[in-house]
Design a protein around this motif. Structure first.
Motif, PDB file in Angstrom:
ATOM      1  N   TRP A 104       0.855  -1.202   0.000  1.00  0.00           N
ATOM      2  CA  TRP A 104       0.000   0.000   0.000  1.00  0.00           C
ATOM      3  C   TRP A 104       0.878   1.234   0.000  1.00  0.00           C
ATOM      4  O   TRP A 104       1.791   1.359   0.830  1.00  0.00           O
ATOM      5  CB  TRP A 104      -0.903   0.007   1.242  1.00  0.00           C
ATOM      6  N   HIS A 105       0.620   2.123  -0.941  1.00  0.00           N
ATOM      7  CA  HIS A 105       1.474   3.309  -1.076  1.00  0.00           C
ATOM      8  C   HIS A 105       0.719   4.431  -1.792  1.00  0.00           C
ATOM      9  O   HIS A 105      -0.336   4.209  -2.377  1.00  0.00           O
ATOM     10  CB  HIS A 105       2.737   2.957  -1.867  1.00  0.00           C
ATOM     11  N   GLN A 106       1.310   5.608  -1.707  1.00  0.00           N
ATOM     12  CA  GLN A 106       0.885   6.746  -2.534  1.00  0.00           C
ATOM     13  C   GLN A 106       2.013   7.033  -3.521  1.00  0.00           C
ATOM     14  O   GLN A 106       3.185   7.147  -3.122  1.00  0.00           O
ATOM     15  CB  GLN A 106       0.645   7.984  -1.661  1.00  0.00           C
ATOM     16  N   ASP A 107       1.670   7.160  -4.794  1.00  0.00           N
ATOM     17  CA  ASP A 107       2.699   7.393  -5.805  1.00  0.00           C
ATOM     18  C   ASP A 107       3.489   8.673  -5.534  1.00  0.00           C
ATOM     19  O   ASP A 107       4.667   8.766  -5.868  1.00  0.00           O
ATOM     20  CB  ASP A 107       2.055   7.505  -7.201  1.00  0.00           C
ATOM     21  N   ALA A 108       2.840   9.644  -4.942  1.00  0.00           N
ATOM     22  CA  ALA A 108       3.460  10.961  -4.754  1.00  0.00           C
ATOM     23  C   ALA A 108       4.710  10.926  -3.875  1.00  0.00           C
ATOM     24  O   ALA A 108       5.537  11.841  -3.941  1.00  0.00           O
ATOM     25  CB  ALA A 108       2.440  11.927  -4.127  1.00  0.00           C
ATOM     26  N   VAL A 192      -4.233   6.100  -2.290  1.00  0.00           N
ATOM     27  CA  VAL A 192      -3.601   4.936  -1.653  1.00  0.00           C
ATOM     28  C   VAL A 192      -4.020   3.679  -2.420  1.00  0.00           C
ATOM     29  O   VAL A 192      -5.211   3.454  -2.658  1.00  0.00           O
ATOM     30  CB  VAL A 192      -4.035   4.825  -0.175  1.00  0.00           C
ATOM     31  N   HIS A 193      -3.002   2.868  -2.828  1.00  0.00           N
ATOM     32  CA  HIS A 193      -3.302   1.649  -3.581  1.00  0.00           C
ATOM     33  C   HIS A 193      -2.230   0.595  -3.369  1.00  0.00           C
ATOM     34  O   HIS A 193      -1.125   0.894  -2.911  1.00  0.00           O
ATOM     35  CB  HIS A 193      -3.490   1.962  -5.068  1.00  0.00           C
ATOM     36  N   GLY A 194      -2.582  -0.638  -3.709  1.00  0.00           N
ATOM     37  CA  GLY A 194      -1.643  -1.754  -3.592  1.00  0.00           C
ATOM     38  C   GLY A 194      -2.208  -2.925  -4.354  1.00  0.00           C
ATOM     39  O   GLY A 194      -3.301  -2.846  -4.920  1.00  0.00           O
TER      40      GLY A 194
HETATM   41 NI    NI Z   1       1.529   3.139  -7.493  1.00  0.00          NI
END
Ligand code: NI
Length: 277
Positions: A104-108, A192-194
């Motif tokens: 799980w992360h934010q690309d930014a 937020v995605h993973g």
């Molecule tokens: Ni990403």
């Protein structure tokens, strides 16, 4: 109604931080792009890896064609306006029955781009399903502030630093992004995605194309990007040349130069000189 997206779709993107599915290729066209990738891999004897998974649109004419695809750009224009740079592309390939995952992360987190009007067009070249590790998005999470991340450099993590959100994520709120080959999803840089591993007997292949309006700035390095539509009165990025032929000398040189800048930005504060394999 926009060029490609309905008013509801555009409102949905701004409210939720994502929108899907958007049909951009036929199943046959998607299969054709997969064949391009796999005929290259057959020549090298291994899956596309390391630096070549990134900014492959500078190496291969068929990836360059995808980042300029009118349907993809029409949808992106509906979200960020008519003056568009392609900042980067990343192949997210999950091999069959493989532990590779995305935390799980934010690309930014490490990209250095400001402001945060950055959209990812994630184009499925195979179906993306719960079984093969489709992406999961946390609804509306692009409106939260930048969350703290920790680097894990976990060997099975497909992200550059194995970065993951340092606080508990309520996974029950995750929305699974099922796509048919040839469809794409759109998501915001702070969403937020993973995704989980691929448990099927076939590969899962997606191309993430990162688009920015020309007014976005790179705060970490002097970066390069490809002008794909409209005009640029800001000149915040050096321009990248389009490949004339797959892997020709000029393409290899342009790719090496551009990836070196991006590695410098993404791996700032570490010893890394290139993308992880
Ligand atoms: Ni990403």
């Amino acid at each position: 109604m926009g060029r490609m997206l309905s008013d509801e779709a555009v409102a949905g993107y701004h409210r939720d931080g994502f929108y899907f599915p958007v049909p951009v290729l036929t199943g046959e066209e998607a299969a054709g792009y997969r064949r391009h990738l796999e005929s290259h891999e057959a020549k090298t004897g291994h899956p596309l890896q390391g630096n070549w998974r990134h900014k492959a649109h500078l190496l291969f004419t068929w990836v360059d064609e995808l980042v300029h695809h009118p349907k993809i750009l029409d949808a992106v224009e509906d979200l960020i306006g008519p003056d568009i740079l392609c900042w980067t592309t990343n192949f997210f390939i999950k091999e069959a029955s493989n532990p590779g995952f995305v935390s799980w992360h934010q690309d930014a987190t490490y990209w250095g781009l400001e402001p945060d009007d950055v959209v990812t067009a994630w184009v499925a070249l195979t179906d993306a399903t719960p079984e093969n590790g489709y992406m999961q998005f946390l609804h509306g999470s692009h409106k939260t502030e930048q969350l703290p991340h920790v680097d894990t450099f976990h060997k099975d993590n497909l992200l550059s630093r194995g970065q993951e959100i340092a606080v508990e994520v309520d996974k029950s709120k995750g929305v699974g992004i099922a796509l048919k080959a040839g469809e794409m999803s759109l998501h915001h840089i702070k969403l937020v995605h993973g995704s989980e591993p691929n448990r099927t007997s076939d590969r899962r292949i997606g191309l993430a194309i990162r688009y920015i309006p020309t007014y976005v700035r790179q705060t970490k390095v002097r970066d390069a990007a490809t002008l794909v539509r409209g005009t640029d009165k800001f000149h915040n990025f050096d321009y990248e040349p389009r490949p004339a032929a797959d892997l020709d000398e000029a393409a290899l040189k342009a790719h090496a130069d551009s990836v070196a800048r991006q590695v410098k930005a993404l791996y700032a504060g570490t010893e890394k000189q290139e993308f992880r394999a």
